[in-house]
Design a protein around this motif. Structure first.
Motif, mmCIF file in Angstrom:
data_model
loop_
_atom_site.group_PDB
_atom_site.id
_atom_site.type_symbol
_atom_site.label_atom_id
_atom_site.label_comp_id
_atom_site.label_asym_id
_atom_site.label_seq_id
_atom_site.Cartn_x
_atom_site.Cartn_y
_atom_site.Cartn_z
ATOM 1 N N THR A 1 32.641 43.601 105.532
ATOM 2 C CA THR A 1 32.888 44.638 106.551
ATOM 3 C C THR A 1 33.904 45.660 106.043
ATOM 4 N N LYS B 1 32.881 48.311 110.804
ATOM 5 C CA LYS B 1 31.527 48.510 110.259
ATOM 6 C C LYS B 1 31.071 47.302 109.450
ATOM 7 N N THR C 1 23.267 45.893 104.570
ATOM 8 C CA THR C 1 22.802 46.467 105.836
ATOM 9 C C THR C 1 24.003 46.848 106.689
ATOM 10 N N ASN C 2 23.803 47.818 107.590
ATOM 11 C CA ASN C 2 24.877 48.182 108.525
ATOM 12 C C ASN C 2 24.578 47.669 109.926
ATOM 13 N N ARG C 3 23.407 47.040 110.064
ATOM 14 C CA ARG C 3 22.992 46.659 111.420
ATOM 15 C C ARG C 3 22.461 45.228 111.432
ATOM 16 N N GLN D 1 24.582 45.425 122.220
ATOM 17 C CA GLN D 1 25.687 45.746 121.310
ATOM 18 C C GLN D 1 27.010 45.152 121.819
ATOM 19 N N GLU E 1 30.673 47.500 115.116
ATOM 20 C CA GLU E 1 29.574 48.483 115.241
ATOM 21 C C GLU E 1 28.242 47.873 114.820
ATOM 22 N N GLU E 2 27.208 48.200 115.528
ATOM 23 C CA GLU E 2 25.835 47.783 115.191
ATOM 24 C C GLU E 2 25.687 46.264 115.036
ATOM 25 N N HIS F 1 24.361 43.457 117.252
ATOM 26 C CA HIS F 1 23.618 43.276 118.498
ATOM 27 C C HIS F 1 23.378 41.790 118.762
ATOM 28 N N LEU G 1 16.586 49.446 119.539
ATOM 29 C CA LEU G 1 17.178 49.687 118.221
ATOM 30 C C LEU G 1 16.560 50.913 117.561
ATOM 31 N N ASP H 1 16.961 53.019 126.364
ATOM 32 C CA ASP H 1 18.324 52.552 126.578
ATOM 33 C C ASP H 1 18.348 51.970 127.979
#
Ligand SMILES: Cc1cc2nc3c(=O)[nH]c(=O)nc-3n(C[C@H](O)[C@H](O)[C@H](O)COP(=O)(O)OP(=O)(O)OC[C@H]3O[C@@H](n4cnc5c(N)ncnc54)[C@H](O)[C@@H]3O)c2cc1C
Length: 350
Positions: free
Chosen positions: A148, A152, A165-167, A288, A293-294, A296, A320, A325
Protein backbone atom coordinates in the motif's frame (compact mmCIF):
# COMPACT_ATOMS: atom_id res chain seq x y z
CA UNK A 1 -8.73 -11.94 -11.55
CA UNK A 2 -10.22 -14.29 -8.96
CA UNK A 3 -7.79 -15.49 -6.28
CA UNK A 4 -8.78 -18.56 -4.23
CA UNK A 5 -6.55 -20.14 -1.59
CA UNK A 6 -8.01 -23.63 -2.09
CA UNK A 7 -9.98 -25.29 -4.88
CA UNK A 8 -13.21 -23.85 -6.32
CA UNK A 9 -16.03 -24.85 -3.95
CA UNK A 10 -13.70 -25.31 -0.95
CA UNK A 11 -15.55 -22.60 1.00
CA UNK A 12 -19.22 -22.35 1.96
CA UNK A 13 -20.21 -22.07 -1.72
CA UNK A 14 -19.32 -25.75 -2.18
CA UNK A 15 -20.81 -26.90 1.12
CA UNK A 16 -24.33 -25.48 1.23
CA UNK A 17 -27.86 -26.76 0.76
CA UNK A 18 -28.44 -24.96 -2.58
CA UNK A 19 -31.68 -23.34 -1.39
CA UNK A 20 -32.81 -20.28 -3.37
CA UNK A 21 -35.86 -18.37 -2.12
CA UNK A 22 -37.45 -14.96 -2.14
CA UNK A 23 -39.38 -15.52 1.09
CA UNK A 24 -37.71 -12.90 3.30
CA UNK A 25 -39.09 -10.27 5.67
CA UNK A 26 -37.43 -7.17 4.21
CA UNK A 27 -38.47 -5.72 0.87
CA UNK A 28 -34.80 -5.35 -0.17
CA UNK A 29 -34.11 -9.06 0.25
CA UNK A 30 -37.36 -10.13 -1.42
CA UNK A 31 -36.69 -7.96 -4.49
CA UNK A 32 -33.04 -8.98 -4.77
CA UNK A 33 -33.95 -12.64 -4.47
CA UNK A 34 -36.66 -12.41 -7.13
CA UNK A 35 -33.89 -11.42 -9.53
CA UNK A 36 -31.58 -14.18 -8.22
CA UNK A 37 -34.33 -16.75 -8.79
CA UNK A 38 -34.66 -15.54 -12.37
CA UNK A 39 -30.89 -15.81 -12.90
CA UNK A 40 -30.89 -19.33 -11.39
CA UNK A 41 -33.76 -20.43 -13.63
CA UNK A 42 -31.93 -19.25 -16.78
CA UNK A 43 -28.45 -20.21 -15.54
CA UNK A 44 -28.16 -23.58 -17.35
CA UNK A 45 -29.01 -22.12 -20.74
CA UNK A 46 -26.84 -19.04 -20.23
CA UNK A 47 -23.76 -20.73 -18.73
CA UNK A 48 -24.16 -24.03 -20.59
CA UNK A 49 -24.11 -26.21 -17.48
CA UNK A 50 -26.79 -28.22 -15.71
CA UNK A 51 -27.25 -26.89 -12.17
CA UNK A 52 -30.17 -29.22 -11.34
CA UNK A 53 -32.52 -26.27 -10.81
CA UNK A 54 -35.65 -27.66 -9.16
CA UNK A 55 -38.52 -25.26 -8.49
CA UNK A 56 -40.42 -27.16 -5.80
CA UNK A 57 -41.10 -24.15 -3.58
CA UNK A 58 -40.24 -23.50 0.07
CA UNK A 59 -42.57 -24.39 2.93
CA UNK A 60 -41.80 -22.46 6.14
CA UNK A 61 -43.22 -23.69 9.48
CA UNK A 62 -43.60 -21.63 12.67
CA UNK A 63 -44.37 -22.83 16.17
CA UNK A 64 -45.18 -19.72 18.24
CA UNK A 65 -47.62 -16.81 18.14
CA UNK A 66 -44.73 -14.30 17.88
CA UNK A 67 -43.23 -16.10 14.89
CA UNK A 68 -46.65 -16.33 13.32
CA UNK A 69 -47.02 -12.52 13.58
CA UNK A 70 -43.62 -12.07 11.87
CA UNK A 71 -44.58 -14.58 9.20
CA UNK A 72 -47.87 -12.79 8.46
CA UNK A 73 -45.98 -9.49 8.05
CA UNK A 74 -43.32 -11.12 5.83
CA UNK A 75 -45.92 -12.76 3.61
CA UNK A 76 -47.58 -9.36 3.12
CA UNK A 77 -44.23 -7.82 2.06
CA UNK A 78 -43.60 -10.69 -0.37
CA UNK A 79 -47.03 -10.37 -1.95
CA UNK A 80 -46.58 -6.59 -2.29
CA UNK A 81 -43.37 -7.35 -4.21
CA UNK A 82 -45.19 -9.79 -6.50
CA UNK A 83 -43.76 -12.95 -4.91
CA UNK A 84 -47.03 -14.84 -4.38
CA UNK A 85 -46.61 -16.53 -0.99
CA UNK A 86 -49.61 -18.11 0.71
CA UNK A 87 -50.11 -18.17 4.45
CA UNK A 88 -51.35 -21.64 5.43
CA UNK A 89 -52.96 -23.37 8.37
CA UNK A 90 -51.15 -26.51 9.57
CA UNK A 91 -53.84 -28.57 7.79
CA UNK A 92 -53.17 -26.78 4.50
CA UNK A 93 -49.41 -27.32 4.93
CA UNK A 94 -50.13 -31.03 5.27
CA UNK A 95 -51.83 -30.99 1.90
CA UNK A 96 -48.53 -29.88 0.36
CA UNK A 97 -46.46 -32.43 2.31
CA UNK A 98 -48.86 -35.18 3.47
CA UNK A 99 -46.10 -36.94 5.48
CA UNK A 100 -45.69 -33.85 7.71
CA UNK A 101 -46.56 -34.02 11.41
CA UNK A 102 -48.12 -30.68 12.23
CA UNK A 103 -48.17 -31.18 15.99
CA UNK A 104 -46.96 -27.90 17.52
CA UNK A 105 -47.02 -26.06 14.18
CA UNK A 106 -49.16 -22.91 14.40
CA UNK A 107 -48.85 -21.63 10.82
CA UNK A 108 -46.95 -22.07 7.58
CA UNK A 109 -46.03 -20.13 4.45
CA UNK A 110 -45.61 -21.61 1.00
CA UNK A 111 -44.26 -20.18 -2.20
CA UNK A 112 -44.01 -22.44 -5.25
CA UNK A 113 -41.45 -20.19 -7.01
CA UNK A 114 -38.64 -20.86 -4.51
CA UNK A 115 -36.13 -23.47 -5.58
CA UNK A 116 -33.02 -25.56 -4.99
CA UNK A 117 -29.87 -25.87 -7.15
CA UNK A 118 -26.78 -28.06 -6.97
CA UNK A 119 -24.02 -25.66 -5.82
CA UNK A 120 -20.91 -27.20 -7.44
CA UNK A 121 -21.84 -26.86 -11.13
CA UNK A 122 -23.15 -23.40 -10.30
CA UNK A 123 -19.69 -22.27 -9.14
CA UNK A 124 -17.94 -24.14 -11.98
CA UNK A 125 -20.34 -22.62 -14.52
CA UNK A 126 -19.57 -19.09 -13.33
CA UNK A 127 -15.82 -19.76 -13.31
CA UNK A 128 -15.80 -21.22 -16.81
CA UNK A 129 -18.00 -18.50 -18.30
CA UNK A 130 -15.89 -15.80 -16.61
CA UNK A 131 -12.70 -17.40 -17.95
CA UNK A 132 -14.12 -17.42 -21.45
CA UNK A 133 -14.54 -13.64 -21.10
CA UNK A 134 -10.90 -13.21 -20.07
CA UNK A 135 -11.11 -13.47 -16.26
CA UNK A 136 -8.17 -15.35 -14.75
CA UNK A 137 -9.11 -17.76 -11.93
CA UNK A 138 -6.09 -18.59 -9.75
CA UNK A 139 -6.80 -21.48 -7.36
CA UNK A 140 -4.38 -22.56 -4.61
CA UNK A 141 -3.24 -18.95 -4.39
CA UNK A 142 -3.54 -17.47 -0.91
CA UNK A 143 -3.68 -13.75 -0.22
CA UNK A 144 -1.07 -13.08 2.46
CA UNK A 145 -0.94 -9.27 2.54
CA UNK A 146 -1.09 -6.04 0.56
CA UNK A 147 1.37 -3.47 -0.71
CA UNK A 148 0.00 0.00 0.00
CA UNK A 149 0.87 3.68 -0.16
CA UNK A 150 -1.16 5.74 2.29
CA UNK A 151 -4.81 4.84 1.71
CA UNK A 152 -4.05 3.35 -1.73
CA UNK A 153 -3.63 -0.32 -2.60
CA UNK A 154 -0.70 -0.95 -4.96
CA UNK A 155 -0.65 -4.74 -5.02
CA UNK A 156 -1.96 -7.97 -3.49
CA UNK A 157 0.70 -10.26 -2.03
CA UNK A 158 -0.07 -13.95 -2.53
CA UNK A 159 1.58 -17.33 -2.00
CA UNK A 160 2.25 -17.27 -5.78
CA UNK A 161 3.70 -13.76 -5.97
CA UNK A 162 2.38 -10.21 -6.19
CA UNK A 163 -0.61 -9.11 -8.27
CA UNK A 164 -0.47 -5.43 -9.19
CA UNK A 165 -3.82 -3.74 -8.78
CA UNK A 166 -5.38 -0.67 -7.16
CA UNK A 167 -8.76 -2.26 -6.62
CA UNK A 168 -9.75 -5.29 -4.53
CA UNK A 169 -13.08 -6.95 -3.69
CA UNK A 170 -12.91 -8.90 -0.44
CA UNK A 171 -15.33 -11.80 -1.01
CA UNK A 172 -13.65 -14.28 1.33
CA UNK A 173 -16.83 -15.26 3.17
CA UNK A 174 -16.08 -16.38 6.73
CA UNK A 175 -12.39 -15.48 6.18
CA UNK A 176 -13.19 -11.89 5.15
CA UNK A 177 -12.27 -10.34 8.54
CA UNK A 178 -8.78 -11.98 8.33
CA UNK A 179 -8.17 -10.50 4.90
CA UNK A 180 -9.60 -7.07 5.84
CA UNK A 181 -7.35 -7.00 8.91
CA UNK A 182 -4.31 -7.22 6.58
CA UNK A 183 -5.31 -3.67 5.54
CA UNK A 184 -6.17 -2.51 9.05
CA UNK A 185 -9.93 -2.77 8.45
CA UNK A 186 -12.01 -4.40 11.19
CA UNK A 187 -15.14 -6.28 10.06
CA UNK A 188 -17.65 -7.42 12.69
CA UNK A 189 -18.35 -10.77 10.91
CA UNK A 190 -18.16 -14.00 12.95
CA UNK A 191 -17.46 -17.39 11.37
CA UNK A 192 -19.77 -20.09 12.70
CA UNK A 193 -19.74 -23.80 11.82
CA UNK A 194 -22.91 -25.08 10.20
CA UNK A 195 -23.38 -28.79 9.51
CA UNK A 196 -25.40 -30.58 6.88
CA UNK A 197 -25.96 -34.15 5.70
CA UNK A 198 -27.32 -36.26 2.90
CA UNK A 199 -29.14 -39.60 3.13
CA UNK A 200 -29.65 -42.68 1.03
CA UNK A 201 -31.90 -41.95 -1.98
CA UNK A 202 -35.67 -42.42 -1.79
CA UNK A 203 -38.13 -42.32 -4.62
CA UNK A 204 -39.40 -38.75 -5.17
CA UNK A 205 -42.01 -37.80 -2.52
CA UNK A 206 -41.02 -34.35 -1.25
CA UNK A 207 -41.69 -31.33 -3.46
CA UNK A 208 -40.75 -28.20 -1.44
CA UNK A 209 -37.76 -27.45 0.74
CA UNK A 210 -39.21 -27.49 4.28
CA UNK A 211 -37.79 -25.05 6.83
CA UNK A 212 -38.76 -24.74 10.50
CA UNK A 213 -38.11 -21.21 11.76
CA UNK A 214 -38.26 -22.36 15.41
CA UNK A 215 -35.03 -24.38 15.31
CA UNK A 216 -33.39 -23.81 11.91
CA UNK A 217 -34.24 -27.29 10.62
CA UNK A 218 -34.39 -27.46 6.82
CA UNK A 219 -34.51 -30.34 4.36
CA UNK A 220 -35.23 -30.94 0.70
CA UNK A 221 -35.09 -33.90 -1.65
CA UNK A 222 -32.45 -33.75 -4.36
CA UNK A 223 -33.11 -34.82 -7.93
CA UNK A 224 -31.14 -37.97 -7.05
CA UNK A 225 -33.60 -38.70 -4.23
CA UNK A 226 -31.40 -37.95 -1.20
CA UNK A 227 -32.79 -35.92 1.70
CA UNK A 228 -30.31 -33.06 2.14
CA UNK A 229 -30.67 -30.93 5.25
CA UNK A 230 -29.30 -29.37 8.38
CA UNK A 231 -30.17 -27.59 11.60
CA UNK A 232 -28.77 -24.75 13.72
CA UNK A 233 -26.57 -25.61 16.67
CA UNK A 234 -26.06 -22.50 18.79
CA UNK A 235 -23.71 -24.34 21.17
CA UNK A 236 -20.95 -24.33 18.55
CA UNK A 237 -18.35 -21.67 19.43
CA UNK A 238 -17.47 -19.02 16.82
CA UNK A 239 -14.43 -19.69 14.65
CA UNK A 240 -13.33 -21.27 11.39
CA UNK A 241 -14.27 -24.91 11.92
CA UNK A 242 -15.44 -27.39 9.28
CA UNK A 243 -15.46 -30.57 11.36
CA UNK A 244 -18.47 -32.88 11.59
CA UNK A 245 -20.03 -33.79 14.95
CA UNK A 246 -22.23 -36.54 16.38
CA UNK A 247 -24.17 -33.83 18.27
CA UNK A 248 -25.37 -32.43 14.94
CA UNK A 249 -26.67 -35.83 13.82
CA UNK A 250 -28.62 -36.25 17.02
CA UNK A 251 -30.08 -32.70 16.87
CA UNK A 252 -30.95 -33.01 13.19
CA UNK A 253 -32.44 -36.50 13.30
CA UNK A 254 -34.64 -35.73 16.35
CA UNK A 255 -36.01 -32.59 14.69
CA UNK A 256 -36.44 -34.29 11.31
CA UNK A 257 -38.30 -37.27 12.77
CA UNK A 258 -40.54 -34.98 14.83
CA UNK A 259 -41.43 -33.16 11.59
CA UNK A 260 -41.73 -36.23 9.33
CA UNK A 261 -42.04 -39.32 11.58
CA UNK A 262 -41.83 -41.67 8.59
CA UNK A 263 -38.16 -40.74 8.11
CA UNK A 264 -37.17 -42.59 11.31
CA UNK A 265 -35.54 -45.48 9.45
CA UNK A 266 -33.64 -43.32 6.96
CA UNK A 267 -29.86 -43.81 6.75
CA UNK A 268 -27.42 -40.92 6.58
CA UNK A 269 -24.74 -41.50 3.95
CA UNK A 270 -22.66 -38.35 4.12
CA UNK A 271 -22.15 -35.51 6.56
CA UNK A 272 -20.09 -32.36 6.15
CA UNK A 273 -19.80 -28.80 7.42
CA UNK A 274 -18.97 -25.27 6.32
CA UNK A 275 -18.86 -21.82 7.85
CA UNK A 276 -21.72 -19.38 8.04
CA UNK A 277 -20.44 -15.79 7.86
CA UNK A 278 -22.54 -13.99 10.50
CA UNK A 279 -23.01 -10.25 10.98
CA UNK A 280 -24.47 -8.46 14.02
CA UNK A 281 -27.67 -7.45 12.17
CA UNK A 282 -28.01 -10.51 9.92
CA UNK A 283 -27.46 -8.46 6.75
CA UNK A 284 -24.38 -8.48 4.51
CA UNK A 285 -21.54 -5.99 4.31
CA UNK A 286 -21.22 -4.71 0.77
CA UNK A 287 -19.43 -1.79 -0.85
CA UNK A 288 -16.45 0.50 -0.36
CA UNK A 289 -14.87 1.03 3.09
CA UNK A 290 -13.74 4.46 4.35
CA UNK A 291 -10.30 3.41 5.58
CA UNK A 292 -8.73 2.20 2.29
CA UNK A 293 -9.38 3.43 -1.28
CA UNK A 294 -10.94 0.94 -3.69
CA UNK A 295 -11.27 -1.81 -1.07
CA UNK A 296 -14.75 -3.22 -1.61
CA UNK A 297 -16.57 -5.74 0.56
CA UNK A 298 -18.99 -8.53 -0.35
CA UNK A 299 -19.30 -10.64 2.76
CA UNK A 300 -21.51 -11.42 5.76
CA UNK A 301 -24.10 -13.34 3.77
CA UNK A 302 -25.15 -15.48 6.77
CA UNK A 303 -26.80 -18.75 5.67
CA UNK A 304 -28.26 -17.32 2.47
CA UNK A 305 -25.25 -16.09 0.53
CA UNK A 306 -25.33 -18.68 -2.18
CA UNK A 307 -28.76 -17.53 -3.32
CA UNK A 308 -27.76 -13.87 -3.02
CA UNK A 309 -24.58 -14.29 -5.05
CA UNK A 310 -26.09 -14.18 -8.57
CA UNK A 311 -27.82 -10.84 -8.07
CA UNK A 312 -25.14 -9.33 -5.82
CA UNK A 313 -22.37 -10.34 -8.22
CA UNK A 314 -24.18 -8.61 -11.02
CA UNK A 315 -24.93 -5.43 -9.05
CA UNK A 316 -21.43 -5.18 -7.63
CA UNK A 317 -19.90 -5.66 -11.08
CA UNK A 318 -22.09 -2.86 -12.53
CA UNK A 319 -21.27 -0.67 -9.54
CA UNK A 320 -17.51 -1.20 -10.03
CA UNK A 321 -17.90 -0.46 -13.73
CA UNK A 322 -19.51 2.84 -12.74
CA UNK A 323 -22.94 1.96 -14.10
CA UNK A 324 -25.01 1.93 -10.93
CA UNK A 325 -24.61 3.60 -7.58
CA UNK A 326 -27.36 1.90 -5.68
CA UNK A 327 -28.66 3.02 -2.28
CA UNK A 328 -28.13 -0.64 -1.34
CA UNK A 329 -24.36 -0.13 -1.19
CA UNK A 330 -24.93 2.65 1.32
CA UNK A 331 -27.53 0.70 3.32
CA UNK A 332 -25.27 -2.38 3.54
CA UNK A 333 -22.05 -0.40 4.04
CA UNK A 334 -19.68 -1.31 6.90
CA UNK A 335 -20.08 2.16 8.41
CA UNK A 336 -23.68 1.39 9.44
CA UNK A 337 -22.32 -0.42 12.52
CA UNK A 338 -20.40 2.69 13.66
CA UNK A 339 -23.40 4.90 12.92
CA UNK A 340 -25.84 2.58 14.73
CA UNK A 341 -27.98 2.08 11.59
CA UNK A 342 -28.63 -1.62 12.15
CA UNK A 343 -30.96 -3.44 9.77
CA UNK A 344 -33.40 -6.30 10.34
CA UNK A 345 -34.27 -9.59 8.68
CA UNK A 346 -36.38 -12.18 10.50
CA UNK A 347 -36.61 -14.97 7.91
CA UNK A 348 -33.21 -16.43 8.69
CA UNK A 349 -32.44 -20.14 8.75
CA UNK A 350 -29.70 -20.79 11.26
C1 LIG B 1 -23.96 -26.09 5.63
C2 LIG B 1 -24.35 -24.82 4.93
C3 LIG B 1 -25.59 -24.73 4.31
C4 LIG B 1 -25.96 -23.56 3.64
N1 LIG B 1 -27.13 -23.54 2.94
C5 LIG B 1 -27.40 -22.47 2.13
C6 LIG B 1 -28.53 -22.48 1.27
O1 LIG B 1 -29.29 -23.45 1.20
N2 LIG B 1 -28.73 -21.39 0.46
C7 LIG B 1 -27.89 -20.31 0.49
O2 LIG B 1 -28.12 -19.34 -0.22
N3 LIG B 1 -26.83 -20.28 1.32
C8 LIG B 1 -26.55 -21.33 2.12
N4 LIG B 1 -25.44 -21.31 2.92
C9 LIG B 1 -24.62 -20.08 2.97
C10 LIG B 1 -23.77 -19.95 1.70
O3 LIG B 1 -23.10 -21.14 1.43
C11 LIG B 1 -22.77 -18.81 1.89
O4 LIG B 1 -23.45 -17.65 2.33
C12 LIG B 1 -22.07 -18.48 0.58
O5 LIG B 1 -21.61 -19.64 -0.06
C13 LIG B 1 -20.91 -17.54 0.88
O6 LIG B 1 -20.21 -17.33 -0.32
P1 LIG B 1 -18.86 -16.51 -0.26
O7 LIG B 1 -18.34 -16.49 -1.65
O8 LIG B 1 -19.08 -15.24 0.47
O9 LIG B 1 -17.89 -17.39 0.69
P2 LIG B 1 -17.18 -18.78 0.38
O10 LIG B 1 -17.95 -19.61 -0.57
O11 LIG B 1 -16.82 -19.38 1.70
O12 LIG B 1 -15.87 -18.35 -0.39
C14 LIG B 1 -14.82 -17.68 0.26
C15 LIG B 1 -13.54 -18.26 -0.31
O13 LIG B 1 -12.45 -17.43 0.08
C16 LIG B 1 -11.33 -18.26 0.16
N5 LIG B 1 -10.29 -17.59 0.97
C17 LIG B 1 -10.30 -17.38 2.30
N6 LIG B 1 -9.19 -16.74 2.69
C18 LIG B 1 -8.46 -16.54 1.57
C19 LIG B 1 -7.18 -15.94 1.31
N7 LIG B 1 -6.43 -15.40 2.28
N8 LIG B 1 -6.71 -15.93 0.03
C20 LIG B 1 -7.46 -16.46 -0.99
N9 LIG B 1 -8.66 -17.05 -0.80
C21 LIG B 1 -9.16 -17.08 0.47
C22 LIG B 1 -11.85 -19.53 0.82
O14 LIG B 1 -11.00 -20.63 0.55
C23 LIG B 1 -13.23 -19.66 0.21
O15 LIG B 1 -13.28 -20.59 -0.85
C24 LIG B 1 -25.07 -22.44 3.63
C25 LIG B 1 -23.84 -22.53 4.26
C26 LIG B 1 -23.47 -23.69 4.91
C27 LIG B 1 -22.12 -23.77 5.57
Amino acid sequence: MVVEKGYLCSGASGRNGGGVRAQFSSETNVRLMQESLRICRDFAAEMKINVWFRQGGYLFLVRSADSERNLVASVAVQNDCGHPTRLLTPGEAKRIVPELSTEGVVAAAYNPNDAVVFPWPFVWGYAKAAQSLGVRVRTFTEVTGFRTHGKKILGVLTSQGEIQTNRVVNACGAWSPEVARMLGVELPNRPHRHEICSTEPLKPWLTPLVADLSNGLYFSQSTRGEIVGGISNHDVPDGIDMESSAKFLSLYSSALIRTVPKLGALKVLRQWAGCYDLTPDQNPIVGQVDEVEEFHQASGFMGHGFMMAPVMGKLLASHLAGDVDLPLFERWNLRRFKEGRLLTESMIIG
